[in-house]
Design an enzyme around this catalytic site. Structure first.
Site, PDB file in Angstrom:
ATOM      1  CG  MET A 185      37.721  41.459  44.893  1.00  0.00           C
ATOM      2  SD  MET A 185      37.075  42.929  44.133  1.00  0.00           S
ATOM      3  CE  MET A 185      36.176  42.237  42.777  1.00  0.00           C
ATOM      4  CG  HIS A 244      34.701  30.609  41.827  1.00  0.00           C
ATOM      5  ND1 HIS A 244      35.891  30.363  41.189  1.00  0.00           N
ATOM      6  CD2 HIS A 244      34.416  31.926  41.616  1.00  0.00           C
ATOM      7  CE1 HIS A 244      36.309  31.464  40.595  1.00  0.00           C
ATOM      8  NE2 HIS A 244      35.440  32.441  40.844  1.00  0.00           N
ATOM      9  CG  HIS A 249      38.328  32.620  44.101  1.00  0.00           C
ATOM     10  ND1 HIS A 249      36.957  32.628  44.014  1.00  0.00           N
ATOM     11  CD2 HIS A 249      38.731  33.846  43.669  1.00  0.00           C
ATOM     12  CE1 HIS A 249      36.546  33.802  43.553  1.00  0.00           C
ATOM     13  NE2 HIS A 249      37.602  34.551  43.332  1.00  0.00           N
ATOM     14  CB  SER A 293      32.819  34.581  37.257  1.00  0.00           C
ATOM     15  OG  SER A 293      32.546  35.878  37.734  1.00  0.00           O
ATOM     16  N   GLY A 352      44.655  34.727  38.420  1.00  0.00           N
ATOM     17  CA  GLY A 352      44.053  33.892  37.392  1.00  0.00           C
ATOM     18  C   GLY A 352      44.140  34.524  36.008  1.00  0.00           C
ATOM     19  CD  GLU A 353      46.995  31.815  32.106  1.00  0.00           C
ATOM     20  OE1 GLU A 353      46.249  31.018  31.501  1.00  0.00           O
ATOM     21  OE2 GLU A 353      48.234  31.680  32.159  1.00  0.00           O
ATOM     22  CE  LYS A 354      35.966  35.099  34.478  1.00  0.00           C
ATOM     23  NZ  LYS A 354      35.822  36.198  35.356  1.00  0.00           N
ATOM     24  CG  ASP A 355      40.049  38.659  36.379  1.00  0.00           C
ATOM     25  OD1 ASP A 355      39.090  39.360  36.048  1.00  0.00           O
ATOM     26  OD2 ASP A 355      39.947  37.689  37.170  1.00  0.00           O
ATOM     27  NE  ARG A 386      32.191  40.843  38.061  1.00  0.00           N
ATOM     28  CZ  ARG A 386      31.962  42.082  38.422  1.00  0.00           C
ATOM     29  NH1 ARG A 386      30.750  42.564  38.382  1.00  0.00           N
ATOM     30  NH2 ARG A 386      32.934  42.874  38.822  1.00  0.00           N
TER      31      ARG A 386
HETATM   32  P1  AMP Z   1      38.269  37.947  42.158  1.00  0.00           P
HETATM   33  O1  AMP Z   1      37.795  37.448  43.489  1.00  0.00           O
HETATM   34  O2  AMP Z   1      37.248  37.859  41.082  1.00  0.00           O
HETATM   35  O3  AMP Z   1      38.941  39.292  42.259  1.00  0.00           O
HETATM   36  O4  AMP Z   1      39.400  36.946  41.708  1.00  0.00           O
HETATM   37  C1  AMP Z   1      40.516  36.683  42.520  1.00  0.00           C
HETATM   38  C2  AMP Z   1      41.535  35.922  41.717  1.00  0.00           C
HETATM   39  O5  AMP Z   1      40.954  34.701  41.272  1.00  0.00           O
HETATM   40  C3  AMP Z   1      41.982  36.671  40.458  1.00  0.00           C
HETATM   41  O6  AMP Z   1      43.367  36.495  40.282  1.00  0.00           O
HETATM   42  C4  AMP Z   1      41.187  35.998  39.380  1.00  0.00           C
HETATM   43  O7  AMP Z   1      41.796  36.059  38.105  1.00  0.00           O
HETATM   44  C5  AMP Z   1      41.151  34.574  39.892  1.00  0.00           C
HETATM   45  N1  AMP Z   1      40.041  33.851  39.275  1.00  0.00           N
HETATM   46  C6  AMP Z   1      38.746  34.242  39.202  1.00  0.00           C
HETATM   47  N2  AMP Z   1      38.016  33.354  38.501  1.00  0.00           N
HETATM   48  C7  AMP Z   1      38.876  32.380  38.110  1.00  0.00           C
HETATM   49  C8  AMP Z   1      38.745  31.185  37.331  1.00  0.00           C
HETATM   50  N3  AMP Z   1      37.586  30.823  36.808  1.00  0.00           N
HETATM   51  N4  AMP Z   1      39.850  30.434  37.133  1.00  0.00           N
HETATM   52  C9  AMP Z   1      41.057  30.807  37.647  1.00  0.00           C
HETATM   53  N5  AMP Z   1      41.247  31.917  38.375  1.00  0.00           N
HETATM   54  C10 AMP Z   1      40.178  32.693  38.603  1.00  0.00           C
END
Ligand code: AMP
Length: 278
Positions: free
Chosen positions: A28, A32, A35, A183, A145-148, A185
């Protein structure tokens, strides 16, 4: 880097590259290092890596959260170029949802706990957008990511339900030096709040390193106290089985235990998780 905004353009590129192995990294934006680590994981397995940036409105259960979600495509393009990402897909809402028809998915108990319980409709929104992306791209691999952690489990279940051949690859959480999980956020935190938020990983690590010394209820109350002492608000802490994601009350209820949290730091909602044992 090639940047495509329409499905047609992207599919034309895919047709021209149909013998290549395609890796896909949905995001999204407000990118960082976390990603970028997914892009790099994709480059290990695929000939061509496609990253998407799309702030998916239907996965937000609060309008305010959607409105405040950080957006910075200019900086994102530079970051993607710095890791030699080949393709950026930057679709509009109309490209993604031309007839505004959304499916209702059924993930059973997997989607009824933690993020599913606290963000009603969230995973259905995620499933709709991922199904659409997979329909457009049909990647060989997709990286999450395992973050989610729960999202990763939902996407694996979705891929199975749809009978797709795409291999879903989970990637480890990248953290700031302070331990705070990276994140998008985090951009909305003040310097002070960021410092306070580093207590989240500190406390989760303490629990991991001492898990046998207390029971789950005691660990939860320790975490709640630690969070409230820093004026942050705990939404939930749950210990769950890492495969089924169902909450456990005792450590000997599973051989794969993960602790999950959601915490509010001011107006910013953060999630994190740590594997206690596996
Ligand atoms: P998002 O942009 O937040 O939707 O995240 C996009 C992808 O990046 C998702 O698969 C997240 O799990 C992954 N992601 C977000 N933050 C991290 C992180 N700190 N470490 C690894 N993967 C991440």
């Amino acid at each position: 880097m090639l940047i495509y905004k329409s499905v047609n353009e992207l599919q034309q590129f895919l047709t021209e590259n149909k013998h290549k192995i395609i890796g896909f990294v949905p995001t999204m934006g407000a990118l960082h290092q976390g990603h970028l680590s997914l892009i790099q994981a994709s480059q290990q397995k695929a000939d061509v890596t496609i990253c998407s940036i799309f702030v998916n409105p239907i996965q937000f259960n609060k309008q305010e959260d959607l409105d405040n979600y950080p957006r910075n495509v200019g900086a994102d393009v530079l970051k993607l170029e710095s890791v030699n990402c080949e393709v950026l897909f930057l679709p509009s809402i109309e490209e993604m949802y031309p007839n505004k028809k959304y499916k209702n998915f059924e993930f059973g108990s997997l989607a009824e706990v933690m993020e599913g319980e606290h963000r009603p409709g969230h995973f259905n929104g995620v499933a709709n957008v991922i199904e659409r992306f997979f329909e457009i791209i049909l990647p060989n691999y997709a990286f999450f990511g395992e973050k989610d952690f729960q999202q990763l489990a939902i996407v694996k279940a979705l891929t199975k339900q749809l009978g797709l051949k795409t291999e879903i690859v989970g990637c480890p959480i990248l953290r700031e030096d302070s331990g705070l999980a990276m994140s998008s956020r985090n951009e909305r935190l003040t310097v002070e709040q960021k410092k306070d938020a580093s207590i989240i990983f500190e406390a989760l690590s303490f629990i991991k390193n001492n898990y046998l010394k207390n029971n789950i209820a005691e660990h939860k109350s320790y975490f709640a106290k630690t969070i409230s002492a820093k004026n942050m608000e705990l939404e939930y802490i749950e210990f769950a089985d890492g495969n089924t994601l169902q909450p456990i009350q005792n450590f000997n209820d599973t051989d794969y235990c993960v602790v999950f949290i959601a915490v509010h730091v001011g107006k910013v909602r953060l999630i994190d998780n740590v594997t206690i044992f596996n």
